[in-house]
Write a protein that holds these residues in place. Sequence first.
Motif, PDB file in Angstrom:
ATOM      1  N   GLN A 183       0.838  -1.201   0.000  1.00  0.00           N
ATOM      2  CA  GLN A 183       0.000   0.000   0.000  1.00  0.00           C
ATOM      3  C   GLN A 183       0.874   1.254   0.000  1.00  0.00           C
ATOM      4  O   GLN A 183       0.583   2.219  -0.704  1.00  0.00           O
ATOM      5  N   ILE A 184       1.949   1.239   0.771  1.00  0.00           N
ATOM      6  CA  ILE A 184       2.863   2.386   0.802  1.00  0.00           C
ATOM      7  C   ILE A 184       3.486   2.587  -0.575  1.00  0.00           C
ATOM      8  O   ILE A 184       3.537   3.707  -1.086  1.00  0.00           O
ATOM      9  N   ALA A 185       3.939   1.502  -1.202  1.00  0.00           N
ATOM     10  CA  ALA A 185       4.557   1.609  -2.529  1.00  0.00           C
ATOM     11  C   ALA A 185       3.559   2.145  -3.556  1.00  0.00           C
ATOM     12  O   ALA A 185       3.896   3.018  -4.367  1.00  0.00           O
ATOM     13  N   ARG A 186       2.325   1.634  -3.533  1.00  0.00           N
ATOM     14  CA  ARG A 186       1.296   2.120  -4.472  1.00  0.00           C
ATOM     15  C   ARG A 186       0.969   3.582  -4.210  1.00  0.00           C
ATOM     16  O   ARG A 186       0.765   4.361  -5.144  1.00  0.00           O
ATOM     17  N   ILE A 235       8.254  -0.717   3.132  1.00  0.00           N
ATOM     18  CA  ILE A 235       7.720  -1.266   1.880  1.00  0.00           C
ATOM     19  C   ILE A 235       8.015  -2.762   1.804  1.00  0.00           C
ATOM     20  O   ILE A 235       7.207  -3.540   1.309  1.00  0.00           O
ATOM     21  N   GLY A 236       9.160  -3.165   2.339  1.00  0.00           N
ATOM     22  CA  GLY A 236       9.555  -4.569   2.316  1.00  0.00           C
ATOM     23  C   GLY A 236       8.841  -5.448   3.324  1.00  0.00           C
ATOM     24  O   GLY A 236       8.988  -6.659   3.296  1.00  0.00           O
ATOM     25  N   GLY A 237       8.076  -4.867   4.238  1.00  0.00           N
ATOM     26  CA  GLY A 237       7.306  -5.692   5.154  1.00  0.00           C
ATOM     27  C   GLY A 237       7.494  -5.413   6.629  1.00  0.00           C
ATOM     28  O   GLY A 237       6.784  -5.969   7.452  1.00  0.00           O
ATOM     29  N   VAL A 238       8.450  -4.559   6.999  1.00  0.00           N
ATOM     30  CA  VAL A 238       8.606  -4.193   8.405  1.00  0.00           C
ATOM     31  C   VAL A 238       7.415  -3.308   8.777  1.00  0.00           C
ATOM     32  O   VAL A 238       7.026  -2.439   7.992  1.00  0.00           O
TER      33      VAL A 238
END
Length: 179
Positions: free
Chosen positions: A40-43, A70-73
Amino acid sequence: MSEFGGLIHRNGGQWCGERRPEHGKGVSHDLPAQLLIGGQIARSLRFIGWTVVQAEKRSRIGRNRISRWIGGVPPEPAFVQWLGRLVKWHKAWSSPLLPPIGQSGNRPPMKAYEYYKALLIIGWSERVAIGHMGHNRTAMRLSLSRGGALTETESRWLSYLELGHLTYPAPETSLLRAN
């Protein structure tokens, strides 16, 4: 993730793709919530027209930290809320050709100074802004350098986007814990 690239089931570690009689019963292939939020952050960044570096400049949060989110943290809620507000604003004013942007008003169309100031506040390059407006970048630069101005509709659209970025400033860094 396994060393073979498969997903590990939540039911005890069987590799995805292994055959067994009860395969698929009580097994979840759901992505963790952190990966969904990272996507969601990347989009959101793509929709606004920012790279991770631009998000770093606008939010005063390190690019490595944003990349980890963005990687999941798990990200900071204040950052996600701020980004969500900006996305909502950008969706409302996604194009200068939208019908709600009328020709009324008493502000003169933006000239070069106001245009570049708005781009700095929004965090866009010329390329992104002109891409939204559908102009040729060289012709636009030439026109502005000769004293030309944007159309009233384009000026109002950029003013609304600028207002959104002024209304929703970056979250306070004191609210974000250090990672």
